[in-house]
Design a protein around this motif. Structure first.
Motif, short mmCIF file in Angstrom:
data_model
loop_
_atom_site.label_atom_id
_atom_site.label_comp_id
_atom_site.label_asym_id
_atom_site.label_seq_id
_atom_site.Cartn_x
_atom_site.Cartn_y
_atom_site.Cartn_z
N MET A 1 0.85 -1.18 0.00
CA MET A 1 0.00 0.00 0.00
C MET A 1 0.89 1.24 0.00
O MET A 1 1.80 1.37 0.80
N THR A 2 0.63 2.17 -0.91
CA THR A 2 1.41 3.39 -0.97
C THR A 2 0.81 4.43 -0.03
O THR A 2 -0.37 4.41 0.28
N ARG A 3 1.68 5.32 0.40
CA ARG A 3 1.24 6.38 1.31
C ARG A 3 0.74 7.58 0.53
O ARG A 3 1.31 7.97 -0.48
N ASN A 4 -0.31 8.18 1.05
CA ASN A 4 -0.71 9.49 0.55
C ASN A 4 -0.32 10.50 1.62
O ASN A 4 0.24 10.15 2.65
N ARG A 5 -0.60 11.74 1.37
CA ARG A 5 -0.18 12.80 2.30
C ARG A 5 -0.77 12.59 3.71
O ARG A 5 -0.08 12.75 4.71
N ALA A 6 -2.04 12.23 3.77
CA ALA A 6 -2.71 12.05 5.06
C ALA A 6 -2.13 10.86 5.82
O ALA A 6 -1.89 10.94 7.03
N SER A 7 -1.89 9.75 5.12
CA SER A 7 -1.35 8.57 5.81
C SER A 7 0.10 8.80 6.24
O SER A 7 0.52 8.32 7.30
N ALA A 8 0.86 9.56 5.44
CA ALA A 8 2.23 9.89 5.82
C ALA A 8 2.25 10.78 7.06
O ALA A 8 3.06 10.57 7.98
N ARG A 9 1.35 11.75 7.11
CA ARG A 9 1.25 12.64 8.28
C ARG A 9 0.87 11.84 9.52
O ARG A 9 1.45 12.03 10.60
N LYS A 10 -0.07 10.92 9.38
CA LYS A 10 -0.51 10.09 10.49
C LYS A 10 0.64 9.20 10.99
O LYS A 10 0.86 9.08 12.20
N ALA A 11 1.40 8.60 10.07
CA ALA A 11 2.54 7.75 10.45
C ALA A 11 3.61 8.58 11.15
O ALA A 11 4.21 8.14 12.14
N GLY A 12 3.85 9.79 10.65
CA GLY A 12 4.84 10.68 11.26
C GLY A 12 4.45 11.08 12.67
O GLY A 12 5.26 11.05 13.59
N THR A 13 3.19 11.43 12.85
CA THR A 13 2.69 11.81 14.18
C THR A 13 2.80 10.64 15.15
O THR A 13 3.23 10.81 16.29
#
Length: 124
Positions: A1-13
């Protein structure tokens, strides 16, 4: 599964929160916290970390691609914004879920500052 901006932000947080919690637990320090983003004068992702009575800025990264040079510049800029001794990069060690297993990257100058409490002079 590729990351989108929202999922990347959630993973970073989530990664920032995990590192802040791990540090606070093992350093027994209730000042350590995940910081909110502050724009152009960002002061790092984790606040409240100290060594030799001076601030340490932590910049956290949870990405598939490593870009240590850019991340180190960012950590150093944020250390300047926070009047900190050093800026360190904490980055995700993929395949290792525990906070204590993650990577920390710094320059030799940062290492000397951590060990002595003073930034070294430039090499002659």
């Amino acid at each position: 599964m590729t990351r989108n901006r929202a999922s990347a932000r959630k993973a970073g947080t989530a990664f920032e929160t995990q590192i802040a919690t791990t540090l606070a637990t093992h350093l027994d320090d209730d000042r350590i916290e995940r910081r909110a983003k502050t724009g152009a004068k960002d002061r790092g992702d984790i606040g409240g970390v100290r060594v030799h009575g001076q601030r340490v800025v932590l910049e956290c990264k949870n990405t598939a691609r490593t870009d240590l040079a850019r991340w180190a510049r960012e950590a150093h800029d944020e250390a300047g914004n926070d009047d900190a001794l050093v800026g360190l990069v904490v980055h995700k060690r993929h395949g290792n879920a525990q906070g204590l297993d993650q990577w920390v990257t710094c320059t030799v100058a940062d290492l000397i500052a951590l060990l002595t409490g003073r930034r070294p002079e430039e090499d002659q």
